[in-house]
Enzyme design. Structure first.
Site, PDB file in Angstrom:
ATOM      1  N   ASP A 111      26.905  37.225  41.725  1.00 18.56           N
ATOM      2  CA  ASP A 111      27.859  37.080  40.622  1.00 18.56           C
ATOM      3  C   ASP A 111      28.011  38.391  39.845  1.00 18.56           C
ATOM      4  O   ASP A 111      27.122  38.773  39.082  1.00 18.56           O
ATOM      5  CB  ASP A 111      27.378  35.953  39.699  1.00 18.56           C
ATOM      6  CG  ASP A 111      28.309  35.737  38.512  1.00 18.56           C
ATOM      7  OD1 ASP A 111      29.396  36.353  38.484  1.00 18.56           O
ATOM      8  OD2 ASP A 111      27.954  34.948  37.619  1.00 18.56           O
ATOM      9  N   TYR A 168      53.559  34.304  34.805  1.00 13.98           N
ATOM     10  CA  TYR A 168      52.622  35.421  34.916  1.00 13.98           C
ATOM     11  C   TYR A 168      52.498  36.191  33.602  1.00 13.98           C
ATOM     12  O   TYR A 168      51.663  35.867  32.777  1.00 13.98           O
ATOM     13  CB  TYR A 168      53.034  36.349  36.080  1.00 13.98           C
ATOM     14  CG  TYR A 168      51.845  37.128  36.590  1.00 13.98           C
ATOM     15  CD1 TYR A 168      51.161  36.737  37.729  1.00 13.98           C
ATOM     16  CD2 TYR A 168      51.360  38.236  35.904  1.00 13.98           C
ATOM     17  CE1 TYR A 168      50.045  37.430  38.173  1.00 13.98           C
ATOM     18  CE2 TYR A 168      50.251  38.937  36.332  1.00 13.98           C
ATOM     19  CZ  TYR A 168      49.600  38.534  37.473  1.00 13.98           C
ATOM     20  OH  TYR A 168      48.489  39.218  37.896  1.00 13.98           O
ATOM     21  N   THR A 224      47.704  38.030  48.865  1.00 15.91           N
ATOM     22  CA  THR A 224      46.247  37.931  48.758  1.00 15.91           C
ATOM     23  C   THR A 224      45.919  36.474  48.470  1.00 15.91           C
ATOM     24  O   THR A 224      46.804  35.688  48.129  1.00 15.91           O
ATOM     25  CB  THR A 224      45.690  38.789  47.588  1.00 15.91           C
ATOM     26  OG1 THR A 224      46.231  38.286  46.357  1.00 15.91           O
ATOM     27  CG2 THR A 224      46.024  40.260  47.728  1.00 15.91           C
TER      28      THR A 224
END
Length: 400
Positions: free
Chosen positions: A111, A235, A275
């Protein structure tokens, strides 16, 4: 085992180790073909180094600049019965290929938001490299565990103020739909800033600076996307945009800090690419399919690797040593070609005309789907998908 793609939602739940390696090799080949980056940094840390822009940054640094690289990421290894994540295989392939060329490459898996990740990275830099000349921050995670409390915070891909309804594509059924997304609550907006804003980037740079492992003149860059009015409601004007604005705030604070020793901190605004992160954002797949087709026709299409090579060679580390061009907010703009008036006007005019029937003809939707599968190692030329492969790939990643 013989591994085939299995899609669930906007994720492919299987991955192909040989295909992932082929992907990495393709990016390395592109980088080498462009030639060396003259003033490139020699010791580079990439936080979020296993896929997308982060992976391309590591490749540009290593194979374009001959840099020693340390990568930090959170990926799952495979077993004999089940493939690992694509990022695991990407990172394994990168390390193998870098070392074959005599380049230093080490990775930490765990992490990246944790204090342990920062401490172990500092220890490794001190032990092996002394200091770093560049830090790339490229984390894309929907969840952040707060290091002090252990609390899990989740981000929300939602608009602000009102429900957002738009034409979108159902990538499972390949049909045009009307997608509606409810607005984010105040809490969801705050949480999105906590997960995807600039705080963790600041924590990384401050920890590295305090430990004395940032060289004089060290540059740091974090990645962002702004887009256009076609995607702004979900966005830039949405919860995610608030997080990206916080990245600008962090860049300004970090730039003040690093400029004292000749360094810099910038947000780099990049173009839309296929992606795992962008496929999860409503409307993005359709927009990407449209804009890619036009950009290809205009000869200005770029994937992750092309964008990042251009950022290194024509912005941050120019041959003549001059300073990078930035916008009024001190950002590096690599979305300049995507935002060209002719390209955006084409997309605006096309958007209302798209139907299920003409989707594949008027956009690069077929190529979008192919690129998506490539992220997971599928559909790559020269890979035998009928061959038996071992999903258990050995690595010496350092566990966080």
């Amino acid at each position: 085992m013989i591994i085939k793609p299995k899609i669930r939602g906007f994720i492919c739940t299987t991955t192909h180790p040989v295909g992932c390696e082929a992907n990495v090799k393709e990016q390395i080949a592109y980088t080498k073909a462009q030639g060396p980056i003259k003033n490139a940094p020699k010791r580079v840390l990439v936080v979020g180094a296993s896929s997308g822009y982060g992976l391309s940054s590591r490749i540009a640094a290593a194979f374009g600049g001959g840099a020693a690289t340390i990568g930090v990421f959170f990926e799952k290894e495979g077993s004999e019965k089940k493939p690992g994540t694509a990022g695991f295989y990407n990172a394994a392939a990168f390390e193998k290929l870098a070392r074959e060329e005599g380049l230093y490459a080490k990775s930490l898996n765990g992490d990246a938001f944790s204090n342990e990740a920062k401490q172990k990275t500092i220890d490794l830099i001190k032990e092996d490299l002394g200091q770093v000349d560049m830090v790339v921050y490229s984390l894309a995670s929907p969840v952040r565990k707060l290091p002090e409390t252990g609390e899990l915070i989740r981000s929300a891909l939602k608009p602000i103020g009102q429900t957002y309804t738009s034409t979108a594509v159902d990538t499972n059924k390949d049909i045009i739909i009307e997608a509606s997304v409810e607005p984010a609550t105040e809490q969801e907006i705050q949480d999105t800033v906590t997960v995807m804003g600039g705080e963790d980037w600041e924590l990384w740079i401050n920890a590295l600076a305090e430990a004395g492992v940032l060289a004089d003149g060290c540059k740091t860059v974090a990645y962002s996307y702004i887009g256009t009015e076609l995607t702004w409601p979900i966005y830039w004007d949405g919860a995610l945009g608030k997080a990206k604005m916080d990245l600008d705030r962090a860049a300004s604070a970090l730039n003040d800090k690093l400029s004292a020793t000749g360094g810099s901190a910038n947000v780099a605004v990049l173009k839309s690419v296929v992606t795992q992160a962008s496929s999860a954002i409503p409307v993005m797949p359709l927009y990407i399919a449209m804009v890619f087709k036009k950009m290809r026709e205009e000869g200005v299409h770029e994937g992750c690797m092309e964008q990042i090579y251009r950022m290194f060679s024509q912005r941050l580390y120019k041959e003549d040593g001059s300073a990078a061009e930035v916008d009024e907010k001190n950002r590096l703009r690599l979305d300049d070609w995507e935002l060209r008036d002719d390209i955006q006007e084409h997309c605006r005019n096309l958007w209302p005309q798209i139907t299920t029937e003409n989707l594949k003809e008027l956009t690069d939707y077929v190529e979008y789907k192919e690129e998506f599968l490539k992220l997971f190692g599928f559909g790559i030329d020269g890979v035998d998908y009928e061959a038996d492969v071992n999903p258990d790939v050995a690595t010496d990643f350092i566990a966080i």
